[in-house]
Motif scaffolding. Structure first.
Motif, PDB file in Angstrom:
ATOM      1  N   CYS A 498      14.907  -1.013  -1.384  1.00 19.07           N
ATOM      2  CA  CYS A 498      13.936  -1.399  -2.423  1.00 19.07           C
ATOM      3  C   CYS A 498      14.231  -0.542  -3.655  1.00 19.07           C
ATOM      4  O   CYS A 498      13.493   0.400  -3.969  1.00 19.07           O
ATOM      5  CB  CYS A 498      12.501  -1.187  -1.927  1.00 19.07           C
ATOM      6  SG  CYS A 498      11.223  -1.863  -3.007  1.00 19.07           S
ATOM      7  N   PRO A 499      15.312  -0.847  -4.374  1.00 19.99           N
ATOM      8  CA  PRO A 499      15.823   0.059  -5.413  1.00 19.99           C
ATOM      9  C   PRO A 499      14.877   0.290  -6.590  1.00 19.99           C
ATOM     10  O   PRO A 499      15.045   1.274  -7.315  1.00 19.99           O
ATOM     11  CB  PRO A 499      17.119  -0.623  -5.868  1.00 19.99           C
ATOM     12  CG  PRO A 499      16.977  -2.049  -5.454  1.00 19.99           C
ATOM     13  CD  PRO A 499      16.166  -2.039  -4.204  1.00 19.99           C
ATOM     14  N   THR A 500      13.916  -0.577  -6.805  1.00 17.11           N
ATOM     15  CA  THR A 500      13.010  -0.397  -7.944  1.00 17.11           C
ATOM     16  C   THR A 500      11.663   0.205  -7.533  1.00 17.11           C
ATOM     17  O   THR A 500      10.697   0.128  -8.281  1.00 17.11           O
ATOM     18  CB  THR A 500      12.766  -1.744  -8.656  1.00 17.11           C
ATOM     19  OG1 THR A 500      12.269  -2.695  -7.695  1.00 17.11           O
ATOM     20  CG2 THR A 500      14.047  -2.276  -9.276  1.00 17.11           C
ATOM     21  N   GLU A 505       6.756  -1.168 -12.804  1.00 20.81           N
ATOM     22  CA  GLU A 505       5.434  -0.641 -13.013  1.00 20.81           C
ATOM     23  C   GLU A 505       4.989   0.350 -11.947  1.00 20.81           C
ATOM     24  O   GLU A 505       3.863   0.824 -11.979  1.00 20.81           O
ATOM     25  CB  GLU A 505       4.436  -1.803 -13.055  1.00 20.81           C
ATOM     26  CG  GLU A 505       4.359  -2.565 -11.743  1.00 20.81           C
ATOM     27  CD  GLU A 505       3.292  -3.656 -11.690  1.00 20.81           C
ATOM     28  OE1 GLU A 505       2.409  -3.718 -12.562  1.00 20.81           O
ATOM     29  OE2 GLU A 505       3.337  -4.430 -10.730  1.00 20.81           O
ATOM     30  N   TRP A 506       5.873   0.645 -10.974  1.00 23.95           N
ATOM     31  CA  TRP A 506       5.492   1.463  -9.824  1.00 23.95           C
ATOM     32  C   TRP A 506       5.839   2.936 -10.017  1.00 23.95           C
ATOM     33  O   TRP A 506       5.366   3.785  -9.279  1.00 23.95           O
ATOM     34  CB  TRP A 506       6.174   0.921  -8.582  1.00 23.95           C
ATOM     35  CG  TRP A 506       5.865  -0.530  -8.373  1.00 23.95           C
ATOM     36  CD1 TRP A 506       4.761  -1.066  -7.747  1.00 23.95           C
ATOM     37  CD2 TRP A 506       6.642  -1.642  -8.814  1.00 23.95           C
ATOM     38  NE1 TRP A 506       4.811  -2.432  -7.768  1.00 23.95           N
ATOM     39  CE2 TRP A 506       5.959  -2.824  -8.420  1.00 23.95           C
ATOM     40  CE3 TRP A 506       7.853  -1.788  -9.509  1.00 23.95           C
ATOM     41  CZ2 TRP A 506       6.436  -4.101  -8.706  1.00 23.95           C
ATOM     42  CZ3 TRP A 506       8.323  -3.057  -9.793  1.00 23.95           C
ATOM     43  CH2 TRP A 506       7.627  -4.200  -9.384  1.00 23.95           C
ATOM     44  N   GLY A 512      13.513  -1.639 -13.559  1.00 22.01           N
ATOM     45  CA  GLY A 512      12.225  -2.270 -13.275  1.00 22.01           C
ATOM     46  C   GLY A 512      11.813  -3.248 -14.352  1.00 22.01           C
ATOM     47  O   GLY A 512      12.644  -3.877 -15.027  1.00 22.01           O
ATOM     48  N   LEU A 513      10.540  -3.378 -14.575  1.00 15.03           N
ATOM     49  CA  LEU A 513       9.988  -4.356 -15.503  1.00 15.03           C
ATOM     50  C   LEU A 513      10.091  -3.852 -16.938  1.00 15.03           C
ATOM     51  O   LEU A 513       9.912  -2.661 -17.210  1.00 15.03           O
ATOM     52  CB  LEU A 513       8.526  -4.635 -15.145  1.00 15.03           C
ATOM     53  CG  LEU A 513       8.300  -5.160 -13.725  1.00 15.03           C
ATOM     54  CD1 LEU A 513       6.824  -5.145 -13.376  1.00 15.03           C
ATOM     55  CD2 LEU A 513       8.871  -6.564 -13.584  1.00 15.03           C
ATOM     56  N   VAL A 514      10.356  -4.769 -17.849  1.00 18.67           N
ATOM     57  CA  VAL A 514      10.540  -4.411 -19.254  1.00 18.67           C
ATOM     58  C   VAL A 514       9.181  -4.185 -19.904  1.00 18.67           C
ATOM     59  O   VAL A 514       8.314  -5.062 -19.885  1.00 18.67           O
ATOM     60  CB  VAL A 514      11.313  -5.519 -19.992  1.00 18.67           C
ATOM     61  CG1 VAL A 514      11.418  -5.193 -21.481  1.00 18.67           C
ATOM     62  CG2 VAL A 514      12.690  -5.703 -19.380  1.00 18.67           C
ATOM     63  N   SER A 556       5.070  -7.208  -2.851  1.00 21.32           N
ATOM     64  CA  SER A 556       6.413  -6.687  -3.100  1.00 21.32           C
ATOM     65  C   SER A 556       6.690  -5.467  -2.232  1.00 21.32           C
ATOM     66  O   SER A 556       5.775  -4.806  -1.728  1.00 21.32           O
ATOM     67  CB  SER A 556       6.553  -6.313  -4.573  1.00 21.32           C
ATOM     68  OG  SER A 556       5.704  -5.228  -4.880  1.00 21.32           O
ATOM     69  N   CYS A 557       7.967  -5.146  -2.083  1.00 20.46           N
ATOM     70  CA  CYS A 557       8.333  -3.960  -1.301  1.00 20.46           C
ATOM     71  C   CYS A 557       7.834  -2.691  -1.980  1.00 20.46           C
ATOM     72  O   CYS A 557       7.483  -1.713  -1.307  1.00 20.46           O
ATOM     73  CB  CYS A 557       9.847  -3.907  -1.087  1.00 20.46           C
ATOM     74  SG  CYS A 557      10.829  -3.702  -2.606  1.00 20.46           S
ATOM     75  N   GLU A 558       7.812  -2.696  -3.317  1.00 23.57           N
ATOM     76  CA  GLU A 558       7.377  -1.507  -4.052  1.00 23.57           C
ATOM     77  C   GLU A 558       5.930  -1.159  -3.712  1.00 23.57           C
ATOM     78  O   GLU A 558       5.574   0.025  -3.639  1.00 23.57           O
ATOM     79  CB  GLU A 558       7.506  -1.741  -5.559  1.00 23.57           C
ATOM     80  CG  GLU A 558       8.933  -1.944  -6.042  1.00 23.57           C
ATOM     81  CD  GLU A 558       9.354  -3.410  -6.017  1.00 23.57           C
ATOM     82  OE1 GLU A 558      10.411  -3.730  -6.577  1.00 23.57           O
ATOM     83  OE2 GLU A 558       8.615  -4.237  -5.429  1.00 23.57           O
TER      84      GLU A 558
END
Length: 615
Positions: A498-500, A505-506, A512-514, A556-558
């Motif tokens: 789960c690279p992110t 946002e985590w 991750g998210l822009v 999500s995995c995050e």
């Protein structure tokens, strides 16, 4: 000028279909600006409507309906809320306390409250038909029934709808586990077909619903120098009408003018607290507005009439709202509100500070919150300068920014990344207009800031952030709760799966998210994550968690693999992570007893009222 919208639903029409009509309107009206404005408002009417319905009662022996309120009492409720009649005391009544079950007051005047919709609880809901000490009533969700616990040892509950009793305990004299600790004997129970109590909840509190607060949407310019009508605006509700009014409007009691309509704010010269409430994933800002209005009536720190409630709406294109009235300074005009992508790259992009869609794609949802907070402070200072009436927010002592669920995600991440001067910290850069803004807030208005979220001088305020039941948090470093035993950096194998997990946002690592707003926050601090964390620790942030918010989450995995199984656990783990990071107690966390994932019960609870309005 102000618009009154009638009962309607969200529309998905395309405003471009009105272009031929608008062209015809221009030629017919010529240069008569008054006539042009009137016709334009009529043309745009279908594109400014929001969902609500009218509660009405024609005769005292009829149930509330949604038709013809002209012959009786009426009120406005959000579209998914249930109308509940509020009985008023007769003139001979001497008591103002909550009436006993079935004690329905038969006076000549009634009003209506709004039982909020909880998508997690199925069923029609029940109006309890009692009268509270604050002039409202109570209600129960779904298939729960209004009940009152008696004083006997076995905690029997008297059913209001069919006047029977059920056993509150197990027959041993002990209370039902769900009942223990509920502060009021007036409760909601869910029972099976033979009368056994399955669950007990606190009741919803309801107050008379004001028509205009629910049925009017306004536009808030998010640029402080937006005088030409060119900048972005966010849609919002308010319990006191439009926040900005004309500087030509005079003080309280001044008559309306061509560019200005008298509002509740104009007649209130002692606003002491302002609540900015952020809705959840349903974008039901009107329900959140009403619930927070109820909370403001239940608290005792400030007079309820001195509490301003503002509920911004982070619209999506599919909401079909294409124009909102902006009432500010010397003009009133219809403007296209900001909208956000609701589905890509993940749902509810506004919650993590994403930029709005074109043509406002240079502005983040967090820019919106900065602007609203700063706008209230500008109004507070402008009272001295004589640019607005004696109303407004000249006595402002506290600004509370609160959010629940997706709104709780919003408030946590905004408090972490905001560079607004309202926090009382030194800032050199800001996405837009920061130097002019700081000059306006400090030099021109004669105000100075300190490092404790307080405004020095005659007027001072406190900025307080409430994070309630979010699904996830933005962690300060890469450590997570490992093997249910301790905080540590997850193994390489787990990270690669789960690279992110620690990207926005985590978390705060690259990728991750822009979210350019988050990037600017880091740029201001030269990319120093420690400085960002230390700044966050100094801010007044309080985490609220519902004791019964224990639904097993799957997303999500995050979220699922690194933050906990339920919202309650995720709140606990994040707060623990702060203590691990700083090696001391940072921020505070409060668990709200007997409440699950329900914004109304959360914010109406004693615990929430204490942290929002208490010292």
């Amino acid at each position: 000028m102000m618009m009154m919208w009638h009962e309607n639903s969200l529309l998905n029409n395309n405003i471009m279909t009105t272009r031929p009509i608008i062209t015809l309107w221009w030629y017919v009206c010529g240069h008569n600006k008054k006539l042009q404005l009137l016709v334009l408002l009529l043309l745009l009417y279908p594109y400014t409507t929001t969902s609500f319905h009218t509660c009405s009662l024609k005769k005292r022996d009829q149930q509330p309906t949604s038709i013809d309120e002209s012959d009786g009492v009426s009120a406005t409720c959000p579209d998914n809320s249930k109308c509940c009649e509020i009985p008023m005391h007769s003139s001979s009544s001497s008591s103002s306390k909550l009436s006993s079950p079935g004690s329905w007051t038969t006076s000549t005047t009634t009003s209506f409250g709004c039982l909020p919709n909880n998508p997690h609880i199925k069923g029609p809901g029940t109006c309890c038909k009692d009268l509270t000490e604050y002039g409202g009533t109570t209600a129960c969700p779904g298939y729960y029934t209004c009940a009152t616990a008696n004083s006997s040892n076995n905690f029997t509950l008297t059913m209001m709808n069919h006047d029977t009793t059920v056993q509150g305990g197990d027959g041993s004299g002990d209370a039902h586990p769900s009942f223990i600790g509920i502060p009021s004997p007036f409760v909601c129970i869910l029972h099976d077909s033979v009368g056994n109590v399955m669950d007990i909840k606190p009741r919803y509190n309801l107050i008379p619903s004001p028509n205009e607060a629910i049925s009017h949407i306004y536009g808030f310019p998010i640029k402080s120098n937006d005088k030409m009508g060119l900048g972005p605006v966010v849609a919002y509700y308010s319990n006191m009408g439009p926040i900005f009014t004309s500087k030509r409007g005079g003080g309280a009691g001044a008559p309306p003018t061509r560019t200005r309509t008298r509002t509740t704010m104009d007649s209130n010269n002692n606003i002491e607290a302002a609540i900015i409430i952020v809705h959840g994933s349903g974008r039901n800002a009107d329900e959140y507005l009403y619930s927070m209005m109820v909370a403001s009536h239940l608290q005792t720190t400030f007079p309820p009439e001195n509490v301003l409630v503002v509920a911004p709406i982070f619209l999506a294109p599919e909401d079909g709202i294409y124009a909102v009235p902006v009432i500010m300074d010397d003009f009133m005009e219809m403007r296209q509100p900001m909208v956000w992508n609701e589905t890509y790259p993940i749902a509810h992009t506004w919650r993590y500070g994403a930029d709005a869609l074109f043509p406002n794609d240079e502005y983040s949802s967090y820019d919106v919150m900065d602007a609203i907070v700063e706008g209230l402070l500008m109004l507070m200072s402008e009272r001295k300068a004589g640019r607005v009436g004696e109303g407004m927010v000249g006595s402002l002592k506290r600004i509370i920014v609160a959010g629940h669920s997706a709104g709780g995600q919003f408030t946590q991440r905004w408090a972490l990344t905001s560079n607004s001067p309202a926090w009382g910290e030194d800032h050199e850069e800001r996405h837009w207009d920061v130097h002019a803004h700081n000059k306006m807030l400090s030099t021109k208005r004669g105000m100075k800031w300190n490092g404790n979220n307080k405004l020095l001088g005659k007027n001072s305020f406190e900025l307080r952030v409430i994070v309630a039941n979010p699904r996830s948090f933005a962690y300060l470093d890469g450590r997570r709760w490992v093997n249910s035993t301790h905080f540590a950096i997850p193994s390489r194998e787990v990270r690669e799966s789960c690279p992110t997990y620690n990207s926005w946002e985590w978390g705060l690592q690259p990728g991750g998210l822009v979210a350019p707003y988050k990037d600017r926050a880091l740029e201001l601090l030269d990319g120093d994550l420690v400085r960002l964390a230390e700044r966050y620790a100094k801010r007044n942030v309080i985490y609220l968690a519902g004791m019964n918010d224990i639904e097993l989450l799957h997303g999500s995995c995050e979220d699922d693999r690194f933050q906990g199984a339920t919202r309650l656990e995720r709140s606990s783990l994040f707060h623990k992570s702060l203590q691990i990071y700083f090696h001391k107690l940072v921020h505070s966390r409060v668990v709200v007893d007997h409440v699950g994932h329900d914004h109304s019960l959360m914010f109406q609870s004693v615990e929430a009222r204490n942290v929002m309005f208490g010292d």
